[in-house]
Scaffold this active site. Sequence first.
Site, PDB file in Angstrom:
ATOM      1  N   HIS A 138       0.860  -1.185   0.000  1.00 45.35           N
ATOM      2  CA  HIS A 138       0.000   0.000   0.000  1.00 45.35           C
ATOM      3  C   HIS A 138       0.896   1.235   0.000  1.00 45.35           C
ATOM      4  O   HIS A 138       1.592   1.496   0.986  1.00 45.35           O
ATOM      5  CB  HIS A 138      -0.921   0.004   1.225  1.00 45.35           C
ATOM      6  CG  HIS A 138      -1.935  -1.091   1.199  1.00 45.35           C
ATOM      7  ND1 HIS A 138      -2.411  -1.707   2.348  1.00 45.35           N
ATOM      8  CD2 HIS A 138      -2.573  -1.706   0.167  1.00 45.35           C
ATOM      9  CE1 HIS A 138      -3.286  -2.645   2.014  1.00 45.35           C
ATOM     10  NE2 HIS A 138      -3.405  -2.652   0.693  1.00 45.35           N
ATOM     11  N   GLU A 161       1.399   3.802   2.944  1.00 49.83           N
ATOM     12  CA  GLU A 161       1.905   3.323   4.237  1.00 49.83           C
ATOM     13  C   GLU A 161       3.432   3.418   4.260  1.00 49.83           C
ATOM     14  O   GLU A 161       4.151   2.428   4.318  1.00 49.83           O
ATOM     15  CB  GLU A 161       1.401   1.901   4.486  1.00 49.83           C
ATOM     16  CG  GLU A 161      -0.112   1.862   4.628  1.00 49.83           C
ATOM     17  CD  GLU A 161      -0.707   0.461   4.640  1.00 49.83           C
ATOM     18  OE1 GLU A 161       0.064  -0.522   4.643  1.00 49.83           O
ATOM     19  OE2 GLU A 161      -1.946   0.344   4.626  1.00 49.83           O
ATOM     20  N   HIS A 193       3.031  -3.415   7.024  1.00 49.30           N
ATOM     21  CA  HIS A 193       1.982  -2.438   6.717  1.00 49.30           C
ATOM     22  C   HIS A 193       2.011  -1.293   7.724  1.00 49.30           C
ATOM     23  O   HIS A 193       2.724  -1.342   8.729  1.00 49.30           O
ATOM     24  CB  HIS A 193       0.596  -3.096   6.769  1.00 49.30           C
ATOM     25  CG  HIS A 193       0.279  -3.937   5.573  1.00 49.30           C
ATOM     26  ND1 HIS A 193      -0.596  -3.535   4.592  1.00 49.30           N
ATOM     27  CD2 HIS A 193       0.728  -5.161   5.200  1.00 49.30           C
ATOM     28  CE1 HIS A 193      -0.673  -4.473   3.660  1.00 49.30           C
ATOM     29  NE2 HIS A 193       0.116  -5.473   4.008  1.00 49.30           N
ATOM     30  N   GLU A 210       1.620  -4.584  11.465  1.00 54.13           N
ATOM     31  CA  GLU A 210       1.063  -3.239  11.393  1.00 54.13           C
ATOM     32  C   GLU A 210       1.846  -2.297  12.297  1.00 54.13           C
ATOM     33  O   GLU A 210       2.057  -2.579  13.472  1.00 54.13           O
ATOM     34  CB  GLU A 210      -0.406  -3.239  11.831  1.00 54.13           C
ATOM     35  CG  GLU A 210      -1.319  -4.113  10.977  1.00 54.13           C
ATOM     36  CD  GLU A 210      -1.764  -3.414   9.705  1.00 54.13           C
ATOM     37  OE1 GLU A 210      -1.316  -2.267   9.466  1.00 54.13           O
ATOM     38  OE2 GLU A 210      -2.560  -4.007   8.950  1.00 54.13           O
TER      39      GLU A 210
END
Length: 980
Positions: free
Chosen positions: A780, A783, A877, A962
């Site tokens: 992504h 990010e 991420h 994350e």
Amino acid sequence: GTGRRIHYVVSKGGSEALLQALATAARTEPPDHSTLLPLLRLLARVGQRDRKFGLKVQKAEATDIILSLTRKNLGHHLHLIHCLWVLRVCASNVTTGTTLGINGAMELLFKVITPYSRRHVRTVRAAIEALAALLKSKSNSRQAVNRGYLGGLLRLYQDWHHNDVSNNYICIRRGLLLCLKHITNIQLGRETFLGSRGMEILFTSIQDCLFCKNLDPIITTVTQILRKCYPKEPLPVVTVRSSYSFPLPGNAEAELPCEGSFASTSSTSAGGYESDGEEEAENNENVEGKEEDYDLETDVNKLRSRPGLDRPEEELGQYEVMCPELSHNFQELESESEEEKSLEDRTESLPSTPSHFISSATSVKHPNCRWRNQSVTEMGPDPGEMAFKVPQQSWTKKEKCRWDLTAEKRGTVEAAQDADFCKGEDPARSCVLTLRPLPKEADWYKKMFCPDCEASMNPSPGGRLENSDAVTDLLEKHQGDIPFHSPRFYIARAKRVKSIADYKDVAFPDFWGHQPPPYSKPMLERKHGVQRYKVLDDVRRLIQPGDVIGRTVFDLDEPSPSSPGAPGCLTFFSKFESGNLRKAIQVREFEYDLIMNADVNSNQHHQWFYFEVRDMKLAVPYRFNIINCEKLNSQFNYGMQLVMYSMKEALQGRPRWLRAGHDICYYKNHYSCGTSTGEGMRGKCYYTLTFTIKFPHKDDVCYLAYHYPYTYSTMMSHLDILEQKRSPKKVYWRQQTLCQTLGGNPCPLLTITAMPDSKKRDDLEQFYNRPYVFLMARVHPGESNASWVMKGTLEFLVSSDPIADLLRKCFIFKIVPMLNPDGVINGSHRCSLSGDDLNRQWLTPSSQLHPTIYHAKGLLYYLRSIGRAPLVFCDYHGHSQRKNVFLYGCSIKETLWQAGCVVDTAVITEDVGYRTLPKILDKVAPAFVMNSCSFLVEKSRESTARVVVWKEMGVLRSYTMESTYCGCSHGLYKVSKSFK
């Protein structure tokens, strides 16, 4: 105590018994008020605790009885107030409230509350509270509008507001506002409210009480009504589709989201307006990405590992070349020619490439590489090329570090490396690159950096550098104190990047580099009421438009809407790598509305921004409103700040991205995407991120971004530097190209492990049999924190730290540091050039549309086919709504347990080893929080890398890691230290 006793009474049928007693007492003539009044008090108290009280009232046919008693006691206020209490409780059920409305309850209540009078205040308050309860019914609200009650409520509110100088009747004023709030939940109510000048009346009424703490209930309710009734309008753009489009190979077309696809993004009530329950809490961080049980996968067969292939098995052979470590003979251990070998290895053959790929980054022809303002007719070698071919000099990190450097041979390797960047390119058709202009004050720059070379400096308006001598002078002044960064390497890599907009400019922060902040900074403490002040300021545009300028000062769709440096406004720019700003509108002298660009071939995913701003005044608070955000909530409501980079600060020796901005908040605004746009996004609502900034210098050049930017060129130049700085006798390093992206940019693949101790059979066997660890990042593009974590991972893995050395000796690391280069380059937030979220394509990736996913999955298939499936798979991420660092993993049992399924442990067995790595991280990593981890498998995540690698490759330890954009709420970094 009392509450428990009432609940006990309710559970034993107390409500029904009291209603029956009321019916009996009401039939007696004359009424026995000594019995009725205690009964009514009891009913009011019990009804508040009985959730089904309204239905019980209807079943007992008591609505007419209550209304009849109310009518009979209009002239007796002690009796009336008891009837009103019961009426309010009955109306708490919408169905019962509607019945009461049909039978004349609202007319009755309006007789009690009008006209304005301070006599019998308790009765008036009870009647207003009962009316507010009745108006929760849309039928009653519609009836109230049709009978003209809305205008009467506005006049009554004005009377109470003007006469309540001592603020003794706040409850009555708020009750009237609640009536208005419920009425404006319907479209007809909002239209009538606007026609009755309700916006002006309420806005004006609270101007003199904004700073009175005990009036918070009034201000909050007024703000909610004003937000809801602010007329909806489309975004001020030609189309919500991205300004950039990319032709897809074959007949493929980018699929735009269909109507209704935004249900998970924003929920709306009738007409696209928010309902009661959607107001953001100002102080409660209640949107933390909680798992929804209904999304959990409960089909055991779908949860079980099911190895299979999504392509012909014979295709897997092409990935053998991506595992050179398994066939390397290590002759260099005898010849000690690793330096030369490392250069040869970079050109190892690649897997066969589908015909749609652009075959090589170096073979693609670009326009002549020149600095901006150089005449197009001056075709020839890049005038700055010589600057890129000098050996590494002052920029090398000089302080002691954990690196084993063999400096004797570095100069030759570096020169060859720099030359390799440009070889294969046609000198007459190399790319055009321009360093963004310096600040306006050319004399200031000359005095600091170039006192003896004024003849070579000829800044144009805005301070643009027009010749290579000036750039060379600038590079020579670079202090070289930024670890793992070289402006020369960056420019050399940036020259080869292919973008849709054909970028000609390089953002200064990416070129110059940045140092970590010199101090820890706590998360921003949110001021009380900041959101409503911002909302009211927005409403002021509608009520008092006199000072609204409304001038477009930057627009990607219509270049140069106004001349750069127009008096009285800032100058914006975003056409550089990873930049994202579509439009800037000057609202007031020091306020700007900003619109982000959608992802390429898309009409959504507005979150990432990165742009340049200049021509600012000193010590002036500038307000910026990014008005097309999409997420329901954001960490900007809970202490997060954007980041800012000042060019003047950098040139004075402080090159840093710093957290910046105050009065930051995030809230739903009045912009929407309706059916009139014809773009399939009916009912989509947008959100505003608003912040205020005081710039550190006058006429500076500053860059603002959602998070610390990390461009594709930054990553590629970082890999070049790492390859040079590693110890070749200890670190096995291979950089290959996984594939070419849709846009023609190479996607690098790294292999890192320890060199074998010798060529002895045992040492080589240990080397070849090391288990694999597969790491990926930046699928992504927005990010960027994932890239910073990956940067740290790479630097650690090739360092001389004893733990890093042990890891290299135990594992072979296969790493794809940037899985979506095109998205990063073109400033997207979530998608690739195909308009697809690549982390939702792992089930059946297309070799044409999703080449990086297709080949990453192919490599994993190949490793599994030779019995070398990774021990650990981890996809890096960033998370926009949670703090700290945590993992998502996969577990059959935990998923079924959470979904409430009965789990037969004799049939379903599971290795709990998936919890080992998170537990270790929880012990050793201060930013990591085990309690935030989840091992549930959701249906909506079945096509993500984590779930597909777990199911199809049989990798038990398959994770998504994350990292927060904001900061940490636990451990060493809690509050006092922002986490990057």
